[in-house]
Design a protein around this motif. Structure first.
Motif, PDB file in Angstrom:
ATOM      1  N   ALA A   1       0.778  -1.259   0.142  1.00  0.00           N
ATOM      2  CA  ALA A   1       0.007  -0.020  -0.010  1.00  0.00           C
ATOM      3  C   ALA A   1       0.962   1.323  -0.070  1.00  0.00           C
ATOM      4  N   GLU A   2       2.046   1.176   0.746  1.00  0.00           N
ATOM      5  CA  GLU A   2       2.698   2.316   0.717  1.00  0.00           C
ATOM      6  C   GLU A   2       3.704   2.597  -0.327  1.00  0.00           C
ATOM      7  N   GLY A   3       3.895   1.523  -0.997  1.00  0.00           N
ATOM      8  CA  GLY A   3       4.546   1.602  -2.225  1.00  0.00           C
ATOM      9  C   GLY A   3       6.225   1.831  -1.842  1.00  0.00           C
TER      10      GLY A   3
ATOM     11  N   GLY B   1       7.702  12.578  17.262  1.00  0.00           N
ATOM     12  CA  GLY B   1       7.654  12.972  15.775  1.00  0.00           C
ATOM     13  C   GLY B   1       6.106  12.428  15.271  1.00  0.00           C
ATOM     14  N   GLU B   2       6.494  11.765  14.110  1.00  0.00           N
ATOM     15  CA  GLU B   2       5.099  11.449  13.710  1.00  0.00           C
ATOM     16  C   GLU B   2       4.380  10.424  14.213  1.00  0.00           C
ATOM     17  N   ILE B   3       3.319  10.529  14.695  1.00  0.00           N
ATOM     18  CA  ILE B   3       2.526   9.301  15.177  1.00  0.00           C
ATOM     19  C   ILE B   3       1.294   9.143  14.462  1.00  0.00           C
TER      20      ILE B   3
ATOM     21  N   GLY C   1      -3.722  -1.827   6.324  1.00  0.00           N
ATOM     22  CA  GLY C   1      -4.852  -2.448   5.971  1.00  0.00           C
ATOM     23  C   GLY C   1      -5.677  -1.380   5.289  1.00  0.00           C
ATOM     24  N   GLN C   2      -4.915  -0.047   4.920  1.00  0.00           N
ATOM     25  CA  GLN C   2      -5.842   0.744   4.338  1.00  0.00           C
ATOM     26  C   GLN C   2      -6.614   0.539   2.996  1.00  0.00           C
ATOM     27  N   LEU C   3      -5.946  -0.222   2.195  1.00  0.00           N
ATOM     28  CA  LEU C   3      -6.605  -0.266   0.726  1.00  0.00           C
ATOM     29  C   LEU C   3      -7.951  -1.049   1.009  1.00  0.00           C
TER      30      LEU C   3
HETATM   31  O1  4AD Z   1       2.559   6.954   7.902  1.00  0.00           O
HETATM   32  P1  4AD Z   1       2.205   5.504   7.428  1.00  0.00           P
HETATM   33  O2  4AD Z   1       3.132   4.714   6.616  1.00  0.00           O
HETATM   34  O3  4AD Z   1       0.663   5.446   6.786  1.00  0.00           O
HETATM   35  C1  4AD Z   1       0.020   4.516   6.457  1.00  0.00           C
HETATM   36  O4  4AD Z   1       0.481   3.156   6.449  1.00  0.00           O
HETATM   37  C2  4AD Z   1      -1.112   4.769   5.838  1.00  0.00           C
HETATM   38  N1  4AD Z   1      -1.752   3.575   4.956  1.00  0.00           N
HETATM   39  C3  4AD Z   1      -2.295   4.912   6.955  1.00  0.00           C
HETATM   40  C4  4AD Z   1      -3.501   5.089   6.632  1.00  0.00           C
HETATM   41  O5  4AD Z   1      -3.730   6.241   6.101  1.00  0.00           O
HETATM   42  N2  4AD Z   1      -4.708   4.318   6.608  1.00  0.00           N
HETATM   43  O6  4AD Z   1       1.990   4.759   8.952  1.00  0.00           O
HETATM   44  C5  4AD Z   1       1.136   5.240   9.895  1.00  0.00           C
HETATM   45  C6  4AD Z   1       1.734   5.221  11.241  1.00  0.00           C
HETATM   46  C7  4AD Z   1       3.213   6.084  11.577  1.00  0.00           C
HETATM   47  O7  4AD Z   1       2.420   7.623  11.388  1.00  0.00           O
HETATM   48  C8  4AD Z   1       3.718   5.680  12.540  1.00  0.00           C
HETATM   49  O8  4AD Z   1       3.026   6.021  13.871  1.00  0.00           O
HETATM   50  C9  4AD Z   1       3.598   4.494  12.432  1.00  0.00           C
HETATM   51  O9  4AD Z   1       2.389   4.217  11.489  1.00  0.00           O
HETATM   52  N3  4AD Z   1       4.615   3.781  11.761  1.00  0.00           N
HETATM   53  C10 4AD Z   1       5.457   2.796  12.503  1.00  0.00           C
HETATM   54  N4  4AD Z   1       5.629   2.537  14.189  1.00  0.00           N
HETATM   55  C11 4AD Z   1       6.261   1.751  14.358  1.00  0.00           C
HETATM   56  N5  4AD Z   1       7.410   0.992  13.498  1.00  0.00           N
HETATM   57  C12 4AD Z   1       7.499   1.465  12.303  1.00  0.00           C
HETATM   58  N6  4AD Z   1       8.156   0.711  11.369  1.00  0.00           N
HETATM   59  C13 4AD Z   1       6.455   2.449  11.793  1.00  0.00           C
HETATM   60  N7  4AD Z   1       6.175   2.619  10.403  1.00  0.00           N
HETATM   61  C14 4AD Z   1       5.068   3.336  10.796  1.00  0.00           C
END
Ligand code: 4AD
Ligand code: MG
Length: 477
Positions: free
Chosen positions: A163-165, A399-401, A205-207
């Motif tokens: 999904a994230e490519g 940072g990013e959550i 699981g987004q898609l």
């Molecule tokens: O930003 P990400 O990659 O977004 C998605 O996967 C979208 N498909 C989500 C969606 O829109 N339904 O990942 C979402 C969050 C990140 O902001 C981060 O908090 C967490 O997942 N995350 C991780 N946490 C722990 N270990 C990793 N390797 C992570 N990668 C992402």
């Protein structure tokens, strides 16, 4: 006699009634005081033993870590430090624990050492507190969505898509690693594989959640996701849990509103329901920070910080505004950043995200409208043709959550983007179908559950907030 938990005992009025408790010995002092814990609360119950009334051999088995059943009378405590205690009448030892070799001694152990003892580290106050908070947060998440009309959707774990490519998937195969069947051109013939195609563990699981949102309206996933990124940081796991709500007819503003309300409510739940554990974790953090220089210490204690986040509005800033701020900020001008911000379009690194949250705005920040080039294919293109309706939520110390977006619901534009990124239409035919039959605007996001647990418990390494962490070179237990 039926045993009750330490937690129940501590909320019972001591009137000399007989009670029975199962648990593990924390300490046994002066052959007289057993501190017993059963995991139901951070607190121990003090059990007072009249050693003359017990067999010496039996008392020798009551070491730190031993599993015992204690029956006795619940009375008001004579000593200080606790309001009630048990006058022990009977002791049954389920299993003793060798004091010479038991790794969890009643003293301070390093987090690194405890990671190597992940099957026993849960017996420490720190880890039992973290895991109770983790459990409560899980419950709060389900409660929030269930009370707000969402359906819990179970996304598949094995999937054909990335999904994230980002190409960071773990392959799932039953093919022989040494002699896989080959095509004529020497590539592996996945038609022979279990699923008849290349498959991997899901990264999100987004898609699939989008398909369900386009029928059930509001759905959420809460399950494990897997990423083979080789980043050995304090924020990344190879197996982590993600919460992904997806809502039909929501635009990006609705999405930001949902994410903000959701995070505040689950943190509020923990403040209301896990105060003992949070108080313990707050003290732990203060102790840990004593050894750090003043500038690296948190400005707020843990509970104050959680209250601050659950009661204050998150700052919403566009990517373009954020770049302006970063370009002109001190650490950028003085070349203190590892990655200097020069041009619009740069991807933000965690040093930039943390500067915005911790130094500039001093509150959680939602960044939105990122350059299309640095975000995934499914995000909705803005009128300007160069930004997408993406949003990331950035938290202090983390940072990013959260990462999320409004999705591209227009078939032609989605196809163009997939073509540009070389994503196969055949693979994602079903995802395109959603844009052919009753397409509508919709939005969602993913919250990294362990990052939320990190924030809530004040821990600093993500390996310490999941029971058995999976990271590069590490899948013990
Ligand atoms: O930003 P990400 O990659 O977004 C998605 O996967 C979208 N498909 C989500 C969606 O829109 N339904 O990942 C979402 C969050 C990140 O902001 C981060 O908090 C967490 O997942 N995350 C991780 N946490 C722990 N270990 C990793 N390797 C992570 N990668 C992402
Ligand atoms: Mg992201």
């Amino acid at each position: 006699m039926k045993s009750i938990s330490v937690k129940e005992i501590l909320s019972t009025k001591p009137e000399g009634q007989e009670v029975s408790i199962n648990g593990w010995v924390k300490t046994f002092r002066s052959n007289r005081f057993i501190a017993l814990n059963d995991g139901s609360t951070i607190k121990n119950i003090q059990c007072v033993v009249d050693f003359e009334a017990f067999d010496e051999q039996l008392l020798k088995q009551i070491n730190t870590g031993a599993a015992v059943k204690i029956t006795g009378l619940l009375v008001e405590s004579q000593g200080r430090g606790q309001s009630e205690e048990i006058q022990v009448k009977e002791i049954f030892v389920y299993g003793t624990s060798d004091p010479e070799t038991y790794p969890i001694q009643p003293k301070k152990h390093s987090m690194e050492f405890l990671r190597e003892q992940a099957h026993l580290r849960i017996r420490t106050n720190t880890f039992s507190a973290i895991m109770r908070v983790r459990s409560a947060l899980s419950f709060a998440i389900h409660q929030y969505f269930q009370q707000n009309g969402f359906n819990y959707f179970h996304a598949p774990i094995v999937t054909g898509s990335d999904a994230e490519g980002a190409g960071e998937t773990f392959r799932v195969t039953t093919l022989d690693a040494k002699t896989p069947p080959l095509n004529e051109d020497g590539t592996i013939d996945y038609k022979e594989d279990f699923f008849g195609k290349e498959t991997n563990l899901t990264v999100s699981g987004q898609l699939e959640a989008e398909a369900y949102a386009m029928a059930l309206g509001k759905v959420y996933t809460f399950g494990p996701t897997f990423r083979a990124e080789n980043s050995n940081t304090t924020r990344h796991l190879a197996e982590f849990w993600m919460v992904e709500p997806e809502v039909a007819f929501n635009d990006l503003d609705d999405n930001m509103d949902l994410a903000e309300d959701f995070i505040k409510k689950v943190i509020h739940y923990v403040l209301e329901n896990c105060l003992d554990d949070l108080e313990f974790l707050e003290k732990r953090l203060l102790d840990e920070e004593k050894s750090k220089p003043q500038t690296e210490r948190s400005e707020m204690a843990l509970i104050e910080k959680l209250k601050f986040v659950s009661e204050n509005t998150f700052k919403r800033v566009s990517y373009t505004e954020a770049i302006q701020i970063l370009r002109n900020c001190k650490p950028n001008k003085k070349k203190k950043f590892k990655f200097l911000i020069d041009e619009w379009g740069a991807d933000l690194q965690s040093e930039h995200e943390r500067f915005l949250v911790e130094k500039h705005f001093k509150c959680p920040v939602i960044l939105f409208d990122y350059p299309a080039k640095i975000k995934a294919f499914y995000m909705r293109l803005n009128e300007d043709g160069k930004t997408v309706r993406a949003m990331d939520i950035l938290f202090p110390g983390i940072g990013e959550i959260v990462g999320g977006s409004q999705r591209e619901e227009r078939l032609d534009i989605l196809k163009e983007k997939m073509k540009a990124l070389d994503i196969s239409e055949e693979e994602l035919w079903w995802y395109l179908d959603l844009r052919k039959f009753g397409s509508a605007k919709h939005s969602g996001f993913g919250l990294g559950f362990e990052r939320l647990v990190l924030f809530t418990t004040g821990m600093s390494n993500i390996r310490d907030v999941i029971p058995f962490p999976r990271t590069p070179q590490n899948a013990e237990f």
